[in-house]
Design a protein around this motif. Structure first.
Motif, PDB file in Angstrom:
ATOM      1  N   MET A  35     -36.024 -14.683  18.913  1.00  0.00           N
ATOM      2  CA  MET A  35     -34.937 -14.566  17.964  1.00  0.00           C
ATOM      3  C   MET A  35     -34.052 -13.408  18.423  1.00  0.00           C
ATOM      4  O   MET A  35     -34.495 -12.272  18.475  1.00  0.00           O
ATOM      5  N   ASP A  36     -32.801 -13.711  18.752  1.00  0.00           N
ATOM      6  CA  ASP A  36     -31.894 -12.660  19.193  1.00  0.00           C
ATOM      7  C   ASP A  36     -31.064 -12.155  18.008  1.00  0.00           C
ATOM      8  O   ASP A  36     -31.228 -12.604  16.869  1.00  0.00           O
ATOM      9  N   ASN A  37     -30.185 -11.200  18.269  1.00  0.00           N
ATOM     10  CA  ASN A  37     -29.402 -10.575  17.200  1.00  0.00           C
ATOM     11  C   ASN A  37     -28.478 -11.565  16.503  1.00  0.00           C
ATOM     12  O   ASN A  37     -28.239 -11.442  15.304  1.00  0.00           O
ATOM     13  N   ASN A  38     -27.956 -12.558  17.233  1.00  0.00           N
ATOM     14  CA  ASN A  38     -27.119 -13.575  16.612  1.00  0.00           C
ATOM     15  C   ASN A  38     -27.930 -14.378  15.600  1.00  0.00           C
ATOM     16  O   ASN A  38     -27.458 -14.663  14.501  1.00  0.00           O
ATOM     17  N   LYS A  75     -17.595 -16.978  15.777  1.00  0.00           N
ATOM     18  CA  LYS A  75     -18.143 -17.009  17.142  1.00  0.00           C
ATOM     19  C   LYS A  75     -19.472 -16.255  17.222  1.00  0.00           C
ATOM     20  O   LYS A  75     -20.352 -16.620  17.998  1.00  0.00           O
ATOM     21  N   ILE A  76     -19.608 -15.199  16.420  1.00  0.00           N
ATOM     22  CA  ILE A  76     -20.874 -14.455  16.389  1.00  0.00           C
ATOM     23  C   ILE A  76     -21.959 -15.288  15.714  1.00  0.00           C
ATOM     24  O   ILE A  76     -23.124 -15.251  16.106  1.00  0.00           O
ATOM     25  N   LEU A  77     -21.562 -16.072  14.707  1.00  0.00           N
ATOM     26  CA  LEU A  77     -22.529 -16.852  13.937  1.00  0.00           C
ATOM     27  C   LEU A  77     -22.841 -18.206  14.570  1.00  0.00           C
ATOM     28  O   LEU A  77     -23.143 -19.162  13.874  1.00  0.00           O
ATOM     29  N   THR A  78     -22.774 -18.262  15.892  1.00  0.00           N
ATOM     30  CA  THR A  78     -23.227 -19.446  16.620  1.00  0.00           C
ATOM     31  C   THR A  78     -24.462 -19.056  17.415  1.00  0.00           C
ATOM     32  O   THR A  78     -24.588 -17.919  17.858  1.00  0.00           O
ATOM     33  N   ARG A  79     -25.359 -19.974  17.542  1.00  0.00           N
ATOM     34  CA  ARG A  79     -26.584 -19.701  18.282  1.00  0.00           C
ATOM     35  C   ARG A  79     -26.251 -19.409  19.744  1.00  0.00           C
ATOM     36  O   ARG A  79     -25.332 -19.975  20.316  1.00  0.00           O
ATOM     37  N   THR A  80     -27.027 -18.516  20.341  1.00  0.00           N
ATOM     38  CA  THR A  80     -26.828 -18.185  21.746  1.00  0.00           C
ATOM     39  C   THR A  80     -27.185 -19.405  22.582  1.00  0.00           C
ATOM     40  O   THR A  80     -28.281 -19.942  22.447  1.00  0.00           O
ATOM     41  N   PRO A  81     -26.260 -19.856  23.428  1.00  0.00           N
ATOM     42  CA  PRO A  81     -26.529 -21.065  24.206  1.00  0.00           C
ATOM     43  C   PRO A  81     -27.611 -20.835  25.263  1.00  0.00           C
ATOM     44  O   PRO A  81     -27.690 -19.773  25.872  1.00  0.00           O
ATOM     45  N   ASP A  82     -28.460 -21.848  25.435  1.00  0.00           N
ATOM     46  CA  ASP A  82     -29.463 -21.809  26.495  1.00  0.00           C
ATOM     47  C   ASP A  82     -28.786 -22.169  27.807  1.00  0.00           C
ATOM     48  O   ASP A  82     -27.856 -22.972  27.848  1.00  0.00           O
TER      49      ASP A  82
END
Length: 167
Positions: free
Chosen positions: A1-4, A39-46
């Protein structure tokens, strides 16, 4: 789980609107627009994900940005506090600091939760935490009883907040 992910889950749990998120970031000293928040509230792309969000559609949330958000959240919920004479401003978060511990401490302060209420939140999230464990999680790094918060504890805490605030 990252900061986003933390911000996404916290926003959902506490039912914060986009405009409130912008205000909280601004109170914490980070100037963002409503578009930036989205843009911050999008999951970090793999990296392997072919349908990944393009880099221009995602802003990665750093530890300092998350810390500023949490400081702004405290101000948003409890109001501006005048610094006491001789009191130093809060130190910025260090890069090696466990953000899960910071999350627990600052959400506890912002929502004015007691230790018993924190234990209930964890219980609603599906994990039993003793008072001693909670005290160890809330200690300052370097204290002899300090315990780093693991991802599972942070997830369960955010899940418990969701149960309590969204029913």
């Amino acid at each position: 789980m990252d900061n986003n992910d933390i911000l996404i889950r916290l926003r959902y749990a506490l039912d914060l609107k986009n405009t409130e998120m912008v205000e909280i970031f601004n109170l914490g000293g980070v100037d963002v627009t409503k578009e930036d928040v989205l843009k911050i509230l999008t999951r970090t792309p793999d990296e392997e994900d072919e349908d990944a969000i393009h880099a221009d559609e995602h802003i990665s949330c750093s530890n300092n940005m998350l810390d500023s958000f949490l400081n702004g959240f405290i101000t948003f919920k409890r109001g501006e506090q005048d610094p006491k004479p001789g009191q130093a401003p809060p130190a910025p978060v260090q890069s090696n600091q466990n953000m899960y511990n910071v999350l627990l401490k600052k959400v506890k302060i912002a929502l004015s939760l007691t230790s018993e209420e924190m234990l209930e939140v964890f219980d609603d999230g599906g994990i039993r935490v003793s008072k001693a464990e909670l005290g160890a999680l809330l200690r300052k790094k370097g204290h002899k009883n300090y315990k780093p918060c693991k991802e599972n504890f942070a997830r369960k805490f955010l899940r418990g907040l969701t149960v309590q605030y969204r029913g």
